[in-house]
Design a protein around this motif. Structure first.
Motif, PDB file in Angstrom:
ATOM      1  N   GLY A  18      31.475  29.515  80.669  1.00  0.00           N
ATOM      2  CA  GLY A  18      31.754  30.415  81.774  1.00  0.00           C
ATOM      3  C   GLY A  18      30.564  30.710  82.688  1.00  0.00           C
ATOM      4  N   ASP A  21      30.693  28.610  85.703  1.00  0.00           N
ATOM      5  CA  ASP A  21      31.738  29.049  86.637  1.00  0.00           C
ATOM      6  C   ASP A  21      31.276  30.268  87.424  1.00  0.00           C
ATOM      7  N   TRP A 256      39.901  26.472  91.312  1.00  0.00           N
ATOM      8  CA  TRP A 256      41.008  26.595  90.357  1.00  0.00           C
ATOM      9  C   TRP A 256      42.272  26.961  91.128  1.00  0.00           C
ATOM     10  N   THR A 307      38.067  25.513  74.727  1.00  0.00           N
ATOM     11  CA  THR A 307      37.028  26.428  74.282  1.00  0.00           C
ATOM     12  C   THR A 307      35.815  25.739  73.676  1.00  0.00           C
ATOM     13  N   ARG A 308      34.707  26.446  73.672  1.00  0.00           N
ATOM     14  CA  ARG A 308      33.600  26.049  72.812  1.00  0.00           C
ATOM     15  C   ARG A 308      34.017  26.442  71.402  1.00  0.00           C
ATOM     16  N   GLY A 336      38.104  21.139  72.456  1.00  0.00           N
ATOM     17  CA  GLY A 336      37.033  21.967  71.889  1.00  0.00           C
ATOM     18  C   GLY A 336      35.701  21.276  72.001  1.00  0.00           C
ATOM     19  N   SER A 337      34.752  21.932  72.670  1.00  0.00           N
ATOM     20  CA  SER A 337      33.411  21.356  72.644  1.00  0.00           C
ATOM     21  C   SER A 337      32.737  21.928  71.425  1.00  0.00           C
ATOM     22  N   ASN A 367      35.614  18.325  78.579  1.00  0.00           N
ATOM     23  CA  ASN A 367      36.322  17.400  79.458  1.00  0.00           C
ATOM     24  C   ASN A 367      37.009  18.192  80.572  1.00  0.00           C
ATOM     25  N   GLU A 368      36.330  18.258  81.700  1.00  0.00           N
ATOM     26  CA  GLU A 368      36.815  19.089  82.814  1.00  0.00           C
ATOM     27  C   GLU A 368      38.162  18.571  83.372  1.00  0.00           C
ATOM     28  N   ALA A 371      40.914  19.396  81.050  1.00  0.00           N
ATOM     29  CA  ALA A 371      41.171  20.841  81.009  1.00  0.00           C
ATOM     30  C   ALA A 371      42.117  21.254  82.135  1.00  0.00           C
ATOM     31  N   TYR A 375      45.640  23.054  81.418  1.00  0.00           N
ATOM     32  CA  TYR A 375      45.993  24.390  81.932  1.00  0.00           C
ATOM     33  C   TYR A 375      47.331  24.320  82.674  1.00  0.00           C
ATOM     34  N   GLU A 388      34.651  38.966  73.456  1.00  0.00           N
ATOM     35  CA  GLU A 388      34.713  38.111  74.646  1.00  0.00           C
ATOM     36  C   GLU A 388      34.185  38.904  75.835  1.00  0.00           C
ATOM     37  N   GLY A 391      35.475  36.348  79.582  1.00  0.00           N
ATOM     38  CA  GLY A 391      36.478  35.307  79.361  1.00  0.00           C
ATOM     39  C   GLY A 391      37.017  34.862  80.703  1.00  0.00           C
ATOM     40  N   ALA A 393      38.777  31.589  80.669  1.00  0.00           N
ATOM     41  CA  ALA A 393      39.875  30.677  80.348  1.00  0.00           C
ATOM     42  C   ALA A 393      41.228  31.376  80.505  1.00  0.00           C
ATOM     43  N   ILE A 396      42.030  31.555  84.251  1.00  0.00           N
ATOM     44  CA  ILE A 396      42.403  30.240  84.789  1.00  0.00           C
ATOM     45  C   ILE A 396      43.828  29.911  84.325  1.00  0.00           C
TER      46      ILE A 396
HETATM   47  P1  ADP Z   1      32.461  30.923  77.451  1.00  0.00           P
HETATM   48  O1  ADP Z   1      31.660  31.158  78.687  1.00  0.00           O
HETATM   49  O2  ADP Z   1      32.155  31.861  76.340  1.00  0.00           O
HETATM   50  O3  ADP Z   1      32.424  29.503  76.994  1.00  0.00           O
HETATM   51  P2  ADP Z   1      34.775  31.512  79.158  1.00  0.00           P
HETATM   52  O4  ADP Z   1      36.218  31.665  78.843  1.00  0.00           O
HETATM   53  O5  ADP Z   1      34.124  32.613  79.909  1.00  0.00           O
HETATM   54  O6  ADP Z   1      34.005  31.203  77.788  1.00  0.00           O
HETATM   55  O7  ADP Z   1      34.556  30.201  80.053  1.00  0.00           O
HETATM   56  C1  ADP Z   1      34.821  28.961  79.544  1.00  0.00           C
HETATM   57  C2  ADP Z   1      34.834  27.963  80.694  1.00  0.00           C
HETATM   58  O8  ADP Z   1      34.492  26.681  80.148  1.00  0.00           O
HETATM   59  C3  ADP Z   1      36.213  27.787  81.293  1.00  0.00           C
HETATM   60  O9  ADP Z   1      36.073  27.276  82.614  1.00  0.00           O
HETATM   61  C4  ADP Z   1      36.844  26.718  80.392  1.00  0.00           C
HETATM   62  O10 ADP Z   1      37.878  26.019  81.050  1.00  0.00           O
HETATM   63  C5  ADP Z   1      35.634  25.832  80.177  1.00  0.00           C
HETATM   64  N1  ADP Z   1      35.641  25.085  78.903  1.00  0.00           N
HETATM   65  C6  ADP Z   1      35.362  25.553  77.660  1.00  0.00           C
HETATM   66  N2  ADP Z   1      35.415  24.564  76.759  1.00  0.00           N
HETATM   67  C7  ADP Z   1      35.746  23.448  77.445  1.00  0.00           C
HETATM   68  C8  ADP Z   1      35.961  22.086  77.078  1.00  0.00           C
HETATM   69  N3  ADP Z   1      35.833  21.682  75.813  1.00  0.00           N
HETATM   70  N4  ADP Z   1      36.281  21.200  78.055  1.00  0.00           N
HETATM   71  C9  ADP Z   1      36.410  21.604  79.349  1.00  0.00           C
HETATM   72  N5  ADP Z   1      36.229  22.877  79.759  1.00  0.00           N
HETATM   73  C10 ADP Z   1      35.887  23.778  78.823  1.00  0.00           C
END
Ligand code: ADP
Length: 488
Positions: A18, A21, A256, A307-308, A336-337, A367-368, A371, A375, A388, A391, A393, A396
């Protein structure tokens, strides 16, 4: 109004989560409010020059780090419409094929922060606001006060934004002396002394002590981190009084935007009130996604998590949620990263268990493009975070007509509203929340979700419409930010 962000991430060119973003979304919104905004970040080797425009060398200078003279080159460019400065150097700090996770992260980012202040000095820049983000660039606040102010750099207000208090940048004291010359190093060391570990400093603490204004990413998180969630820095935050404020993050609603998003197989209709057309577009995207990911065609709802994979995000509940959804006949996609080893192992095991299952797909990487498609295709996003700060996600997801299912914590409780909660009307409701953060509470919420999905279409569509048509943009928050940072 000249605003400079000093950050480690910027979407889409250098994004882990995030923070990337936020630096891009907030900067663009501030430009729309009339400010001149620049973002300074490291020139990571993962940034592809062809994704930038007007890339050109700005200035070169030498700086001293670890008793070596380092040659620094600052590049000027645009990422989309956003003016950026990229700091490169002849030491191996940013050529790691990754943004974070290196053993010498404190040294790498302290060095980056110092080079950025050297840049302000050499260019004689006097921004009205220097916004630093998290522990990573927190050192800029003490460096400015203890060194650069006297050298002639002038900044009206140093603003520190706290994105996540769980990461504070604990570093060995002698690492600081590699970057900061004496006698300032001694003063800074003294103020940043880690309260729990001798011979260690806490970089985030430096930002808290020295920055003139502190912001964090949601009102509820602002409250939470003044107590236990502050991980030891709560009392310092409480002392900041009215100089500390929770301002809710927005999302970049141009980027978005399901109506124009080039990464979707089928764009949404211009009129996002037209729920039948929106559902039609989602169905086309979902069909394409199922084909792409080898999922079987089905009338069952599609759940996702993007998510991470770290403990903060409630991996055991994501795991339990996937098991339960599949047991109840639903489908799941997880993007999931991987960030923590034990969590990675748990999910690799889960993926092995469901190896031949046609109702679930695991993608273990950032993987943008995927994602965006997920979504747009999903019916629900699960986000059972333990905490959180804001947040993004879930916001979005709502922008793409996907209902969030979230724990009732911090920023999630500021953005997701469940009509089963006391005092939440149908006209406000946009998703599902649960508390306490337990498997049982998640499962009973999933039961409610499935019931509405199959048996109460009017309610489902109402929830979708409320999320789709809410203003998730940065506009309001950017105005609040400007008022707060300029207040005397
Ligand atoms: P954080 O900043 O704690 O990771 P947020 O929800 O604030 O969580 O933001 C996460 C951002 O990263 C969002 O834009 C989400 O779509 C993106 N994201 C998280 N994990 C991935 C992933 N594995 N692949 C693509 N986008 C991801």
């Amino acid at each position: 109004m000249h605003i400079i962000h000093l950050a480690s991430e910027l979407a889409p060119i250098a994004k882990v989560g995030g923070l990337g973003d936020v630096t891009s979304g907030l900067s663009k919104a501030l430009i729309r409010e009339g400010a001149y905004v620049e973002v300074i970040l490291p020139f990571y080797n993962t940034i592809e020059p062809q994704t930038l425009t007007a890339l050109q060398q700005d200035i070169t200078f030498a700086t001293e780090i670890d008793e070596r003279s380092i040659q620094v080159t600052v590049w000027s460019a645009h990422s989309g419409t956003l003016p950026i400065k990229l700091i490169a150097c002849n030491a191996d700090f940013f050529q790691r094929n990754t943004i974070y996770g290196e053993a010498d992260d404190p040294l790498r980012f302290m060095a980056f922060t110092k080079m950025a202040l050297d840049y302000l000095l050499h260019k004689k820049l006097s921004p009205n606001i220097l916004n630093i983000h998290d522990w990573i660039t927190a050192l800029a606040a003490p460096l400015y006060d203890e060194i650069y102010k006297d050298l002639g750099v002038h900044i009206d207000t140093v603003v520190m934004t706290l994105h996540n208090m769980a990461y504070q940048g604990h570093s060995k004291t002698h690492t600081l002396s590699k970057v900061v010359p004496l006698p300032a190093a001694r003063t800074i060391q003294h103020h940043l002394q880690d309260d729990h570990r001798p011979h260690h400093i806490n970089l985030l603490k430096g930002g808290l002590l020295y920055a003139k204004r502190l912001t964090t990413v949601s009102p509820s998180y602002a409250e939470a981190i003044q107590g236990e969630r502050g991980h030891g820095l709560g009392p310092l935050l409480r002392q900041k009084g009215t100089h500390f404020k929770g301002i809710l993050n927005g999302i970049d609603t141009e980027y978005w935007n399901p109506v124009t998003d080039p990464l979707l197989v089928e764009k949404f209709p211009k009129n996002l009130q037209d729920i039948q057309q929106v559902r039609h577009a989602k169905t086309i995207n979902k069909r394409a996604l199922r084909t792409q990911l080898n999922l079987r065609e089905s009338v069952a709802p599609l759940f996702c998590a993007i998510t991470r994979l770290v403990k903060q995000k409630g991996p055991e509940l994501i795991h339990a949620g996937i098991d339960y959804i599949l047991q109840r006949g639903g489908q799941c996609v997880l993007i999931g990263s991987i960030a923590e080893e034990d969590v990675e192992q748990e999910f690799q095991n889960l993926a092995n268990t469901y190896h031949n299952c046609p109702d679930v797909h695991f993608h273990f990487a950032f993987n943008e493009p995927l994602a965006h498609q997920v979504y747009a295709s999903s019916d629900c996003l699960i986000m059972p975070s333990q905490f959180e700060p804001c947040g993004l996600a879930q916001m979005i997801a709502m922008r793409y007509g996907t209902l969030p299912i979230v724990t009732q914590v911090d920023g999630l409780k500021d953005t997701v509203f469940d009509s089963a909660q006391n005092g939440i009307s149908i006209s406000q409701a946009n998703g599902y929340t649960f508390s306490p953060t337990t498997q049982y509470a998640l499962q009973s919420t999933l039961d409610r979700v499935l019931h509405t999905f199959y048996h109460d279409h009017p309610l489902w569509e109402r929830l979708m419409l409320n999320g789709l048509n809410h203003d998730w943009s940065w506009k309001q928050s950017a105005q609040t930010y400007l008022d707060f940072c300029q207040k005397t």
